[in-house]
Design a protein around this motif. Sequence first.
Motif, PDB file in Angstrom:
ATOM      1  N   MET A 208      39.495  13.106 -29.141  1.00 39.34           N
ATOM      2  CA  MET A 208      39.755  11.727 -29.552  1.00 39.34           C
ATOM      3  C   MET A 208      38.521  11.090 -30.197  1.00 39.34           C
ATOM      4  SD  MET A 208      40.973   8.436 -27.272  1.00 39.34           S
ATOM      5  CE  MET A 208      39.365   8.260 -26.491  1.00 39.34           C
ATOM      6  N   THR A 209      37.380  11.176 -29.525  1.00 42.88           N
ATOM      7  CA  THR A 209      36.177  10.508 -30.037  1.00 42.88           C
ATOM      8  C   THR A 209      35.497  11.303 -31.158  1.00 42.88           C
ATOM      9  OG1 THR A 209      34.837  11.525 -28.283  1.00 42.88           O
ATOM     10  CG2 THR A 209      35.758   9.333 -27.861  1.00 42.88           C
ATOM     11  N   GLY A 210      35.929  12.542 -31.364  1.00 44.39           N
ATOM     12  CA  GLY A 210      35.379  13.333 -32.463  1.00 44.39           C
ATOM     13  C   GLY A 210      36.280  13.389 -33.671  1.00 44.39           C
ATOM     14  N   SER A 211      37.388  12.651 -33.629  1.00 39.69           N
ATOM     15  CA  SER A 211      38.341  12.677 -34.727  1.00 39.69           C
ATOM     16  C   SER A 211      37.813  11.916 -35.937  1.00 39.69           C
ATOM     17  CB  SER A 211      39.679  12.077 -34.293  1.00 39.69           C
ATOM     18  OG  SER A 211      39.535  10.690 -34.030  1.00 39.69           O
ATOM     19  N   ARG A 212      38.395  12.209 -37.083  1.00 35.48           N
ATOM     20  CA  ARG A 212      38.002  11.545 -38.326  1.00 35.48           C
ATOM     21  C   ARG A 212      38.242  10.044 -38.259  1.00 35.48           C
ATOM     22  NH1 ARG A 212      39.613   9.309 -42.990  1.00 35.48           N
ATOM     23  NH2 ARG A 212      41.600   8.903 -41.974  1.00 35.48           N
ATOM     24  N   SER A 213      39.282   9.628 -37.539  1.00 31.02           N
ATOM     25  CA  SER A 213      39.654   8.220 -37.508  1.00 31.02           C
ATOM     26  C   SER A 213      38.801   7.388 -36.553  1.00 31.02           C
ATOM     27  CB  SER A 213      41.128   8.080 -37.115  1.00 31.02           C
ATOM     28  OG  SER A 213      41.351   8.659 -35.843  1.00 31.02           O
ATOM     29  N   PHE A 214      38.123   8.021 -35.590  1.00 32.18           N
ATOM     30  CA  PHE A 214      37.365   7.263 -34.592  1.00 32.18           C
ATOM     31  C   PHE A 214      36.208   6.510 -35.248  1.00 32.18           C
ATOM     32  CE2 PHE A 214      34.037   6.998 -31.243  1.00 32.18           C
ATOM     33  CZ  PHE A 214      34.731   6.186 -30.370  1.00 32.18           C
ATOM     34  N   ARG A 215      35.976   5.284 -34.798  1.00 28.35           N
ATOM     35  CA  ARG A 215      34.922   4.442 -35.360  1.00 28.35           C
ATOM     36  C   ARG A 215      33.988   3.974 -34.241  1.00 28.35           C
ATOM     37  NH1 ARG A 215      36.636   6.650 -39.035  1.00 28.35           N
ATOM     38  NH2 ARG A 215      37.415   5.842 -41.035  1.00 28.35           N
ATOM     39  N   GLY A 216      32.987   4.806 -33.947  1.00 24.28           N
ATOM     40  CA  GLY A 216      32.039   4.472 -32.896  1.00 24.28           C
ATOM     41  C   GLY A 216      31.213   3.239 -33.205  1.00 24.28           C
ATOM     42  N   ALA A 217      30.926   3.009 -34.483  1.00 22.65           N
ATOM     43  CA  ALA A 217      30.094   1.869 -34.865  1.00 22.65           C
ATOM     44  C   ALA A 217      30.762   0.538 -34.549  1.00 22.65           C
ATOM     45  CB  ALA A 217      29.763   1.941 -36.353  1.00 22.65           C
ATOM     46  N   TYR A 218      32.099   0.522 -34.483  1.00 26.88           N
ATOM     47  CA  TYR A 218      32.833  -0.710 -34.196  1.00 26.88           C
ATOM     48  C   TYR A 218      33.387  -0.721 -32.775  1.00 26.88           C
ATOM     49  CZ  TYR A 218      32.352  -1.050 -39.203  1.00 26.88           C
ATOM     50  OH  TYR A 218      31.816  -1.090 -40.463  1.00 26.88           O
ATOM     51  N   SER A 219      33.064   0.301 -32.006  1.00 23.26           N
ATOM     52  CA  SER A 219      33.432   0.355 -30.597  1.00 23.26           C
ATOM     53  C   SER A 219      32.292  -0.226 -29.774  1.00 23.26           C
ATOM     54  CB  SER A 219      33.708   1.807 -30.180  1.00 23.26           C
ATOM     55  OG  SER A 219      34.739   2.381 -30.965  1.00 23.26           O
ATOM     56  N   GLN A 220      32.629  -0.825 -28.650  1.00 21.26           N
ATOM     57  CA  GLN A 220      31.619  -1.493 -27.836  1.00 21.26           C
ATOM     58  C   GLN A 220      31.685  -1.035 -26.387  1.00 21.26           C
ATOM     59  OE1 GLN A 220      29.257  -3.890 -28.846  1.00 21.26           O
ATOM     60  NE2 GLN A 220      29.894  -3.317 -30.932  1.00 21.26           N
ATOM     61  N   VAL A 221      30.522  -0.936 -25.757  1.00 23.94           N
ATOM     62  CA  VAL A 221      30.432  -0.585 -24.343  1.00 23.94           C
ATOM     63  C   VAL A 221      29.540  -1.619 -23.657  1.00 23.94           C
ATOM     64  CG1 VAL A 221      29.829   1.180 -22.645  1.00 23.94           C
ATOM     65  CG2 VAL A 221      30.649   1.865 -24.924  1.00 23.94           C
ATOM     66  N   LEU A 222      30.028  -2.177 -22.555  1.00 23.20           N
ATOM     67  CA  LEU A 222      29.237  -3.128 -21.782  1.00 23.20           C
ATOM     68  C   LEU A 222      28.483  -2.370 -20.700  1.00 23.20           C
ATOM     69  CD1 LEU A 222      28.397  -5.998 -21.004  1.00 23.20           C
ATOM     70  CD2 LEU A 222      30.465  -6.125 -19.585  1.00 23.20           C
ATOM     71  N   LEU A 223      27.165  -2.437 -20.766  1.00 17.61           N
ATOM     72  CA  LEU A 223      26.306  -1.731 -19.824  1.00 17.61           C
ATOM     73  C   LEU A 223      25.571  -2.722 -18.939  1.00 17.61           C
ATOM     74  CD1 LEU A 223      24.670   0.905 -22.225  1.00 17.61           C
ATOM     75  CD2 LEU A 223      26.603   1.255 -20.675  1.00 17.61           C
ATOM     76  N   GLN A 224      25.347  -2.305 -17.710  1.00 15.64           N
ATOM     77  CA  GLN A 224      24.535  -3.098 -16.783  1.00 15.64           C
ATOM     78  C   GLN A 224      23.561  -2.178 -16.082  1.00 15.64           C
ATOM     79  OE1 GLN A 224      26.512  -5.835 -13.994  1.00 15.64           O
ATOM     80  NE2 GLN A 224      25.146  -5.003 -12.437  1.00 15.64           N
ATOM     81  N   ALA A 225      22.302  -2.578 -16.034  1.00  9.41           N
ATOM     82  CA  ALA A 225      21.282  -1.754 -15.385  1.00  9.41           C
ATOM     83  C   ALA A 225      21.524  -1.711 -13.888  1.00  9.41           C
ATOM     84  CB  ALA A 225      19.892  -2.305 -15.686  1.00  9.41           C
ATOM     85  N   ASP A 226      21.363  -0.528 -13.310  1.00 13.05           N
ATOM     86  CA  ASP A 226      21.486  -0.366 -11.860  1.00 13.05           C
ATOM     87  C   ASP A 226      20.159  -0.711 -11.205  1.00 13.05           C
ATOM     88  OD1 ASP A 226      24.087   0.525 -12.118  1.00 13.05           O
ATOM     89  OD2 ASP A 226      23.477   2.613 -12.358  1.00 13.05           O
TER      90      ASP A 226
END
Length: 321
Positions: A208-226
């Motif tokens: 899925m994340t390696g497909s031609r259609s995937f757009r990582g640059a416009y995907s977002q992940v919310l991270l919090q430091a442990d």
Amino acid sequence: MRQDWIHPEHVAAWAALTNRLAAFDETGEFYEVEDLAEELDEPGVDPPQDTIGLWDGDAMIGFGQLRLGEQLRDGRGRVSIDGGIAPEYRRRGHGSGIMDTLESRAAQKMAERLPKIDFTIDVWGNAPGHGAGAMARSRRYEPARYFQDMSVLPDSFRPRGRPVAAYGDARLVAYSPSLSESVRLLDNEAFADHWGSTPKSVKEWAAMTGSRSFRGAYSQVLLQADGGSVPTTALCYVLAAEWVPGELYISRVGTARSSRGRGYAAWALSKAVQTAFDAGYTKVDLSVDAQSPTGAAGLYRLLGFELVRQGTMYRKIVRAR
């Protein structure tokens, strides 16, 4: 009239038919040739057994494809069947013929892979009143779930900023391969209580994340430091794809169940959508389960997404022999 499996050299004709059907049936499901070529290489797909192309001379006038899920769902195996027939060839039995073949293959493959295990077959019914739903009902499929396609344009977008509930070290970052495993695990946890969902394997996630259609640059992940330092924990994510040039599609939105209700999804989705509009995208689309346990449709309306169309997933339970 002849029937064959979909070979790699057939993909251009397959794409032409698929896009014609998307326009005629107003489904919005348009695909580039490269996208469909990837489907032939998906994990677990065996094109000679799992695809059908129906031809009249040199023109593909119908197709069908079969997918078997890797994981059990509610103790049953999972099968989905997709397909379509050119408008001028409908109501001649071609669709039923494809379904007969693929249902038979599904039973055979499930008996080999998961003997003595019942399984379900899902068929997408498109918009209410569409012929695919009528055919599904005639074959003893029943409506199982309803979905809504929604869109937002730049002028109607109402973004939400950082929520008060966010800790000071929480930050949004673009998706990157280094975050793949943490987001996959979060996705499996976030969707564990969603209808029809099963855990995604490493292989499925990579496809899925390696497909031609995937757009990582416009995907977002919310991270919090442990504990205020590295390593970090993923709390929320938004994954995006692009099948139609200039239109971004939000394919996954998930929040850790312990972090729901804090405004994280609204923040992450707002950032993804705003980033897309700033880059020149003219529309952002998504599809949502109308009965989502998180009330996702309400969130999307809050941000300015509007209903475009509704569809029905039909399901049939097949008892193991």
